[in-house]
Motif scaffolding. Structure first.
Motif, PDB file in Angstrom:
ATOM      1  N   ASP A 261      26.294  32.398  10.266  1.00  0.00           N
ATOM      2  CA  ASP A 261      27.538  33.401  11.318  1.00  0.00           C
ATOM      3  C   ASP A 261      26.944  33.597  12.875  1.00  0.00           C
ATOM      4  N   THR A 262      25.338  33.178  12.601  1.00  0.00           N
ATOM      5  CA  THR A 262      25.045  33.381  13.428  1.00  0.00           C
ATOM      6  C   THR A 262      23.964  33.106  14.405  1.00  0.00           C
ATOM      7  N   PHE A 263      22.754  32.820  14.275  1.00  0.00           N
ATOM      8  CA  PHE A 263      22.298  31.788  14.984  1.00  0.00           C
ATOM      9  C   PHE A 263      21.786  30.558  13.935  1.00  0.00           C
ATOM     10  N   THR A 264      22.358  30.120  14.115  1.00  0.00           N
ATOM     11  CA  THR A 264      21.809  29.367  13.075  1.00  0.00           C
ATOM     12  C   THR A 264      21.141  28.235  13.660  1.00  0.00           C
ATOM     13  N   VAL A 265      20.757  27.227  12.189  1.00  0.00           N
ATOM     14  CA  VAL A 265      19.579  26.123  12.380  1.00  0.00           C
ATOM     15  C   VAL A 265      20.138  25.310  11.346  1.00  0.00           C
ATOM     16  N   GLY A 266      20.220  24.105  10.961  1.00  0.00           N
ATOM     17  CA  GLY A 266      20.348  22.990  10.126  1.00  0.00           C
ATOM     18  C   GLY A 266      19.710  21.613  10.529  1.00  0.00           C
ATOM     19  N   LEU A 267      19.864  20.731   9.951  1.00  0.00           N
ATOM     20  CA  LEU A 267      19.759  19.756  10.004  1.00  0.00           C
ATOM     21  C   LEU A 267      20.760  18.242  10.308  1.00  0.00           C
ATOM     22  N   GLU A 268      20.998  17.571  11.610  1.00  0.00           N
ATOM     23  CA  GLU A 268      21.698  16.625  11.295  1.00  0.00           C
ATOM     24  C   GLU A 268      20.937  15.296  11.433  1.00  0.00           C
ATOM     25  N   TYR A 269      21.750  14.718  12.490  1.00  0.00           N
ATOM     26  CA  TYR A 269      21.498  13.121  12.441  1.00  0.00           C
ATOM     27  C   TYR A 269      20.101  13.005  13.664  1.00  0.00           C
ATOM     28  N   PRO A 270      20.485  13.843  14.606  1.00  0.00           N
ATOM     29  CA  PRO A 270      19.528  13.332  15.773  1.00  0.00           C
ATOM     30  C   PRO A 270      18.194  14.078  14.940  1.00  0.00           C
ATOM     31  N   ASP A 271      18.265  14.690  14.157  1.00  0.00           N
ATOM     32  CA  ASP A 271      17.048  15.385  13.929  1.00  0.00           C
ATOM     33  C   ASP A 271      16.510  15.059  12.749  1.00  0.00           C
ATOM     34  N   CYS A 272      17.033  14.098  12.082  1.00  0.00           N
ATOM     35  CA  CYS A 272      16.480  13.975  10.278  1.00  0.00           C
ATOM     36  C   CYS A 272      14.947  13.082  10.837  1.00  0.00           C
ATOM     37  N   GLU A 273      14.273  12.387  11.737  1.00  0.00           N
ATOM     38  CA  GLU A 273      13.332  12.451  11.308  1.00  0.00           C
ATOM     39  C   GLU A 273      12.597  13.971  10.796  1.00  0.00           C
ATOM     40  N   ARG A 274      13.148  15.236  11.061  1.00  0.00           N
ATOM     41  CA  ARG A 274      12.175  16.040  10.291  1.00  0.00           C
ATOM     42  C   ARG A 274      12.783  16.061   9.430  1.00  0.00           C
ATOM     43  N   ALA A 275      12.924  16.226   8.409  1.00  0.00           N
ATOM     44  CA  ALA A 275      13.708  15.836   7.226  1.00  0.00           C
ATOM     45  C   ALA A 275      13.075  15.874   5.935  1.00  0.00           C
ATOM     46  N   VAL A 276      12.373  16.339   5.294  1.00  0.00           N
ATOM     47  CA  VAL A 276      11.462  16.563   4.802  1.00  0.00           C
ATOM     48  C   VAL A 276      11.889  17.334   3.060  1.00  0.00           C
ATOM     49  N   ASN A 277      10.905  16.470   1.958  1.00  0.00           N
ATOM     50  CA  ASN A 277      11.039  16.429   1.355  1.00  0.00           C
ATOM     51  C   ASN A 277       9.760  17.057   0.216  1.00  0.00           C
ATOM     52  N   SER A 278      10.149  17.840  -0.940  1.00  0.00           N
ATOM     53  CA  SER A 278       9.512  18.076  -1.621  1.00  0.00           C
ATOM     54  C   SER A 278       7.925  17.851  -2.324  1.00  0.00           C
ATOM     55  N   LYS A 279       7.783  16.275  -1.742  1.00  0.00           N
ATOM     56  CA  LYS A 279       6.554  15.645  -1.389  1.00  0.00           C
ATOM     57  C   LYS A 279       5.510  15.550  -0.363  1.00  0.00           C
ATOM     58  N   GLY A 280       7.075  16.299   0.644  1.00  0.00           N
ATOM     59  CA  GLY A 280       5.988  15.985   2.323  1.00  0.00           C
ATOM     60  C   GLY A 280       6.171  15.152   2.388  1.00  0.00           C
ATOM     61  N   GLU A 281       7.417  14.430   1.896  1.00  0.00           N
ATOM     62  CA  GLU A 281       7.276  13.006   3.024  1.00  0.00           C
ATOM     63  C   GLU A 281       8.381  13.126   3.604  1.00  0.00           C
ATOM     64  N   TYR A 282       8.837  12.330   5.002  1.00  0.00           N
ATOM     65  CA  TYR A 282       9.505  12.504   6.140  1.00  0.00           C
ATOM     66  C   TYR A 282      10.221  10.755   5.776  1.00  0.00           C
ATOM     67  N   PHE A 283      11.713  11.367   4.495  1.00  0.00           N
ATOM     68  CA  PHE A 283      11.716  10.423   4.127  1.00  0.00           C
ATOM     69  C   PHE A 283      13.111   9.696   4.744  1.00  0.00           C
ATOM     70  N   ALA A 284      13.495  10.575   5.573  1.00  0.00           N
ATOM     71  CA  ALA A 284      14.778   9.522   6.187  1.00  0.00           C
ATOM     72  C   ALA A 284      14.325   8.650   7.657  1.00  0.00           C
ATOM     73  N   LEU A 285      12.983   9.217   7.964  1.00  0.00           N
ATOM     74  CA  LEU A 285      12.640   8.741   9.582  1.00  0.00           C
ATOM     75  C   LEU A 285      11.969   7.031   8.793  1.00  0.00           C
ATOM     76  N   GLU A 286      11.843   7.887   7.506  1.00  0.00           N
ATOM     77  CA  GLU A 286      10.624   6.223   6.821  1.00  0.00           C
ATOM     78  C   GLU A 286      12.409   5.281   6.655  1.00  0.00           C
ATOM     79  N   TYR A 287      12.565   5.411   5.697  1.00  0.00           N
ATOM     80  CA  TYR A 287      13.657   4.854   5.422  1.00  0.00           C
ATOM     81  C   TYR A 287      15.085   4.140   6.986  1.00  0.00           C
ATOM     82  N   LEU A 288      15.187   5.266   7.539  1.00  0.00           N
ATOM     83  CA  LEU A 288      15.245   4.235   9.346  1.00  0.00           C
ATOM     84  C   LEU A 288      15.390   4.225  10.311  1.00  0.00           C
ATOM     85  N   THR A 289      13.514   4.505   9.927  1.00  0.00           N
ATOM     86  CA  THR A 289      12.752   3.595  10.779  1.00  0.00           C
ATOM     87  C   THR A 289      12.845   2.058  10.449  1.00  0.00           C
ATOM     88  N   ALA A 290      12.971   1.588   9.455  1.00  0.00           N
ATOM     89  CA  ALA A 290      12.723  -0.258   8.603  1.00  0.00           C
ATOM     90  C   ALA A 290      14.327   0.177   8.884  1.00  0.00           C
TER      91      ALA A 290
END
Length: 650
Positions: free
Chosen positions: A312-341
């Motif tokens: 409700d204040t100074f939010t921070v979030g994951l959206e499409y332009p920043d998807c290369e920074r999405a990380v899973n529990s294994k530390g994999e940058y899964f969105a960057l990996e998939y969208l690169t291919a």
């Protein structure tokens, strides 16, 4: 031939090969506005009600107007402005405080991407914009409506309109509009304009032009004439507690999304949407026989789970332009990996499917999300909304963002829309819709729909007489509204408690991940609320004056109606598409049946019924003919095909 066409080409200019029919622009309406600059947006309404009519024992005031606009957001304001430019008398009802409520970015504005500053020819712009919106709607939209909206967007030029209201876009040294694209300095992009819209400017414009604004006034139900056309509406003044009847020649429904049914399921909001968005308009339309489609689709962002204040204040979030920074529990940058291919699969709906896949396959976070890598996350590489977040958190709270922030699904918009024509008129004559008419949840589409609805409503108002008011109909609405206030059931339950039960039912089976068992359980719980909780719902205070619990009781009924419609539609759509994710039907299915819109109606017995309606496909058919390929192949190429198993299948 087909192999040479990429989705990216279709979205960025390939559609220019299609000949797009020009729709009539409404700019031909000569402005007839009062636009003095010394008027205050908070001034009292100027119109006087007609003499009080005898309806039961309840005090009732009757107002008359040409066009009644329900809602004071972008869509409602744009409809009001356009109707007044065409000479219509307008009354605006706003459930909240005008210019200070709802979810249209009242206090902070809304970013949007528009083609309206492009130097390309109009047909090329309209073609590219329409292709993008058809894709954004995942194919379940009427393409003739989408084309009409994009034509109107190009003609009305929302960026220029906003500047005429006083908010100026950034310019380069040579005077051209500049765009701050991710990771790049301010540049000129001839194909799009990333700019801001500020609805307070629209609200001031509505007031200056002479609209009679009744804020803190909630629509309870529509009035219909003997021939089935709209005759106005009945509303509750939330301050005085008086019932107000509005006789109108045309009505524009612009009440916003239903997303408050997704909210407040825990110790903090689950939705960034404000509490005004309880689906009132959609519920009222369905109750009056207007079919509403695409209820199963809800737009999702991924926002920080902790600390809760970030929502409700100074939010921070994951959206499409920043998807290369999405990380899973294994530390994999899964969105960057998939969208690169798979670079043609980009988009917020693709990111949603990928995040859902990580959760389904056990690589998500504790609370059903993933993580956002914030290390060295600053400057122009950040998504526009969040660039100042780290600085503001540090300066105001002494809080330093960790290098990884857990982000979870956060619903911010719904795709519900009635069937409309190119002037946004619904199946009820005289009732117009302003909102996400093509299911593409963006500011430009909302503004264009408001513009078309305002023009259509004003045009009709100039051609018809004001329908007669049915006293019996008004009395029936009054009886029910006052019953909600006056009833004293045994073992009563408050309206807020009912709302929470609806929200919990939605969260249990209709949140980001859905399957038949969960959806069915949610529907059964909603049915239980209808039969057991609604009859017990009561308002503790019997005062009419500023009784919020009375308002919440009316909202609870609307929330339950639209929540049932969502459940019915979600159960019917046995595939995954857009932000409707079925773990038991994970694949996209572009068969003829699944490219239809699922419409929900309510029969005379109060039962919900879902039917499939074929949508207009004139745009993609023209594209396919231009490229010499089947229309089904064109649709497959245009739409994203990512699903929760895409990484496993790669």
């Amino acid at each position: 031939m087909a192999k040479e066409i990429s989705r990216r080409a279709l979205l960025t200019g390939g559609a220019a090969a299609v000949s797009v029919a020009a729709f009539a622009s409404i700019v031909g309406c000569a402005p007839k506005e009062k636009d003095t600059t010394d008027e205050n947006v908070d001034e009292e309404p100027t119109s006087e009600p007609t003499p009080q009519v005898e309806v039961r024992e309840y005090p009732t005031r009757v107002f008359e107007t040409d066009v009644l606009v329900i809602g004071g957001g972008y869509a409602g304001c744009m409809a009001s402005i356009r109707a007044m430019q065409c000479g219509a008398k307008v009354i605006v009802l706003d459930k909240g405080e005008f210019a200070h409520s709802g979810t249209s970015g009242y206090n902070w504005g809304s970013m949007y991407t528009s083609y309206d500053m492009s130097t390309d020819d109009p047909a090329t712009i309209i073609g590219s914009a329409t292709a993008g919106k058809v894709r954004a709607a995942c194919g379940t939209c009427d393409e003739n409506i989408t084309t009409a909206l994009m034509t109107e967007m190009v003609m009305m030029r929302p960026t220029v309109f906003m500047e005429n209201l006083g908010a100026f876009h950034e310019r380069l040294e040579d005077g051209r509009p500049g765009n701050c694209v991710m990771g790049e300095p301010m540049i000129s992009d001839s194909n799009r304009c990333i700019a801001g819209q500020f609805v307070k400017f629209y609200c001031h414009k509505v007031k200056r032009m002479g609209a009679d604004v009744h804020d803190r006034t909630m629509l309870v139900d529509l009035l219909t004439a003997e021939d089935g056309s709209v005759a106005g509406g009945v509303a509750l003044n939330l301050v005085s507690g008086d019932i107000e009847v509005y006789r109108a020649k045309s009505v524009v429904m612009a009440t916003g999304s239903y997303n408050w049914i997704c909210g407040w399921t825990g110790w903090r909001p689950q939705s960034m949407i404000g509490p005004e968005c309880t689906g009132d308009g959609f519920a009222i339309m369905m109750k009056n026989g207007v079919p509403v489609g695409n209820n199963e689709f809800v737009c999702t962002d991924f926002d920080a789970y902790n600390p809760g204040c970030l929502r409700d204040t100074f939010t921070v979030g994951l959206e499409y332009p920043d998807c290369e920074r999405a990380v899973n529990s294994k530390g994999e940058y899964f969105a960057l990996e998939y969208l690169t291919a798979h670079p043609d699969q980009g988009g917020i709906e693709t990111l949603t499917q990928l995040v859902a896949g990580e959760v389904v396959h056990g690589r998500g976070s504790e609370h059903g999300g993933v993580w956002l890598d914030t290390k060295d996350w600053s400057g122009q590489e950040m998504e526009l909304f969040y660039r100042t977040t780290p600085y503001n958190l540090e300066r105001n709270f002494g809080y330093t963002l960790p290098e990884k922030v857990e982000v979870v699904a956060d619903h911010w918009c719904s795709g519900s829309t009635p069937q409309v024509n190119t002037m946004m008129e619904t199946s009820m004559p005289g009732l117009f819709f302003a909102g996400y008419a093509s299911m593409s949840c963006d500011v430009t589409g909302v503004l264009a729909s408001g513009s078309l609805a305002g023009y259509g409503a004003a045009t009709r108002a100039a051609m018809v007489d004001r329908p007669a008011m049915s006293t019996d109909q008004v009395n029936a609405i009054l009886d029910h509204t006052y019953d909600l206030l006056e009833r004293e059931p045994e073992d009563g339950i408050t309206a807020i408690q009912v709302q929470r039960e609806i929200q919990k039912a939605y969260a249990s089976g209709l949140d980001m991940l859905r399957d038949e068992a969960g959806i069915t359980a949610a529907i059964n719980e909603l049915k239980r609320i209808k039969t057991e909780d609604l009859p017990r719902m009561y308002v503790p205070s019997k005062s009419k004056v500023m009784n919020n619990e009375w308002r919440h009781a009316i909202e609870a009924e609307n929330m339950l109606t639209i929540a049932c419609a969502v459940g019915i539609a979600a159960l019917e759509r046995r595939e995954s598409r857009f932000h409707h994710i079925r773990t038991d039907y994970p694949a996209w299915d572009n068969s003829e049946e699944n490219l239809k819109m699922i419409m929900v109606t309510i029969d005379d017995d109060g039962e919900f019924k879902a039917t499939r309606r074929a949508v207009d496909t004139s745009f993609t058919e023209a594209m396919a003919q231009s490229y010499g390929i089947p229309q089904s192949m064109m649709m497959d190429m245009l739409l994203s095909s990512t699903n929760i198993n895409s990484r496993e299948q790669a």
